[in-house]
Design a protein around this motif. Structure first.
Motif, mmCIF file in Angstrom:
data_model
loop_
_atom_site.group_PDB
_atom_site.id
_atom_site.type_symbol
_atom_site.label_atom_id
_atom_site.label_comp_id
_atom_site.label_asym_id
_atom_site.label_seq_id
_atom_site.Cartn_x
_atom_site.Cartn_y
_atom_site.Cartn_z
ATOM 1 N N TYR A 215 3.886 -0.215 -15.502
ATOM 2 C CA TYR A 215 4.242 -0.609 -14.148
ATOM 3 C C TYR A 215 4.711 0.597 -13.331
ATOM 4 N N GLN A 216 5.452 1.479 -13.966
ATOM 5 C CA GLN A 216 5.913 2.668 -13.238
ATOM 6 C C GLN A 216 4.749 3.541 -12.795
ATOM 7 N N ARG A 217 3.678 3.579 -13.586
ATOM 8 C CA ARG A 217 2.508 4.381 -13.216
ATOM 9 C C ARG A 217 1.610 3.659 -12.209
ATOM 10 N N SER A 218 1.607 2.336 -12.277
ATOM 11 C CA SER A 218 0.737 1.570 -11.383
ATOM 12 C C SER A 218 1.474 0.301 -10.982
ATOM 13 N N LYS A 219 1.980 0.270 -9.758
ATOM 14 C CA LYS A 219 2.819 -0.833 -9.304
ATOM 15 C C LYS A 219 2.084 -2.163 -9.194
ATOM 16 N N ASP A 220 0.766 -2.144 -9.258
ATOM 17 C CA ASP A 220 0.031 -3.400 -9.175
ATOM 18 C C ASP A 220 -0.110 -4.082 -10.537
ATOM 19 N N ARG A 221 0.368 -3.432 -11.600
ATOM 20 C CA ARG A 221 0.320 -4.035 -12.939
ATOM 21 C C ARG A 221 1.621 -4.787 -13.190
ATOM 22 N N LEU A 222 1.717 -5.985 -12.636
ATOM 23 C CA LEU A 222 2.930 -6.786 -12.756
ATOM 24 C C LEU A 222 3.016 -7.459 -14.125
ATOM 25 N N PHE A 223 4.228 -7.744 -14.523
ATOM 26 C CA PHE A 223 4.457 -8.510 -15.746
ATOM 27 C C PHE A 223 5.800 -9.210 -15.637
ATOM 28 N N GLY A 224 6.032 -10.146 -16.507
ATOM 29 C CA GLY A 224 7.279 -10.888 -16.500
ATOM 30 C C GLY A 224 7.835 -11.036 -17.900
#
Length: 372
Positions: A215-224
């Motif tokens: 997520y830090q490298r690509s903000k569009d890779r969301l997770f929960g």
């Protein structure tokens, strides 16, 4: 000190030092405790009926664990041993006394249950022997040393024979592969829960950290992250016993895995607490749908040893946002949300609120299919 001076490459379980301490169901708990205290080499007591047939066994480890609990010995010390059998779940492995030591060690390592901590019953024509796994592995280690020494002598003798050297190399390669297989199995055991086979806390935190770095490298890779705590599990343990409780945890784990996708990670953190990393989600509603699916699946009764058991699940959800500085904070917030779910009513879920988090609004939801 265990005497293994007579052990050779062909040794069987019958050659190992053993102890056989037999008691009846009416033997006092205090007598068993005294025997364990006097003889540190006794790995277990065998419980026999009036005809001398084995009906159960108590391992030293399980017995001492039970007795070390608050008021354990005071409550049972003058009671017959039959009174503590329901509280101590010992599952001995039975092998023939003619089984070779190396084969027995491999059988133990191949087991998926917690047999490494339990005694082994070796059955011989002249009676029974109770051997602990530690002694088997020590004997196997000596055998491997003898085998290795013999291999070294053989290599020296066959230095000038190319064909024979190739044969030895093949044998060594197979041994290395086998050792690698054992190491891989030990590595797997170190990262997975022994009871349920799910990822343990260490593996879960590793997966969570990987998702956080992505997520830090690509903000569009969301997770929960979901934190799950079973409702009414303590009542099951208290009323039906730890055996039923353990079986329930195994079945709950199976239903959790069926409720999730292959890309998600579900782990048992300890007790009746579970956690999930939801990968590759684009919006909060996907996490809510997953939470409802889990609650629906867990609301169906469980059938264990003739008992009809019903539990629910309180679930806390935390979604990744730019506010988080590390992955541990995400698990912490999911844990806080789970407690909020418990406060608002069991079998519900709650989403941890982050002010100004895009597209994420604080929300709580009762389970649409309440647990029985």
């Amino acid at each position: 000190m265990i005497d293994l001076s007579c052990i050779n490459v062909d040794s069987t379980l019958a050659d190992l030092p053993y102890h056989l301490f037999q008691v009846s169901l009416d033997t006092k708990v205090s007598e068993v405790a005294k025997r364990f205290e006097q003889d540190l080499q006794v790995p277990a007591v065998v419980i026999v009926d009036r005809e001398g047939l084995i009906i159960n066994m108590l391992s030293r480890r399980k017995f001492l664990e039970r007795m070390s609990k608050p008021y354990g010995l005071e409550l049972f010390t003058n009671q017959p041993i039959r009174r503590i059998i329901p509280f101590i779940n010992t599952r001995p492995l039975r092998l023939s006394a003619s089984t070779k030591v190396d084969a027995a060690a491999r059988i133990v390592l191949s087991r998926t249950d917690n047999i490494l901590c339990e005694p082994i019953i070796a059955i011989a024509q002249d009676g029974l022997r109770v051997v602990d796994c530690h002694t088997i592995f020590l004997a196997q280690s000596k055998i491997l040393s003898l085998v290795n020494a013999k291999l070294e002598d053989t290599l020296v003798a066959l230095e000038q024979s190319q064909d024979e050297l190739k044969t030895i190399n093949i044998q060594l390669t197979e041994e290395i592969k086998e050792r690698q297989r054992v190491e891989e199995q030990l590595s797997y055991n170190a990262l997975h829960d022994a009871l349920t086979g799910l990822a343990n806390r260490g593996l879960f935190m590793n997966r969570l950290e990987q998702s956080f770095r992505h997520y830090q490298r690509s903000k569009d890779r969301l997770f929960g992250v979901m934190f799950i705590d079973l409702d009414r599990f303590k009542a099951v343990n208290d009323n039906l016993g730890h055996g039923v409780g353990d079986a329930l945890l195994v079945q709950v784990s199976d239903r959790l895995q069926l409720s999730l996708r292959n890309v998600d990670t579900v782990a048992r953190l300890g007790g009746d607490e579970f956690a999930v990393v939801l990968e590759e989600i684009t919006e909060l509603s996907q996490a809510e749908i997953c939470a409802l699916r889990i609650q629906t699946n867990l609301s169906e009764p469980f059938h264990i040893d003739g008992h009809r058991v019903s539990v629910g699940a309180s679930i806390g959800i935390a979604m990744i946002t730019s506010h988080y500085k590390n992955s541990e904070e995400l698990l912490r917030d999911a844990d806080m949300a789970m407690y909020q779910a418990k406060r608002q009513g069991k079998s519900s879920y709650h989403i941890f609120p982050w002010i100004n988090a895009p597209n994420i609004q604080p929300k709580s939801q009762k389970n649409l299919v309440p647990a029985e």
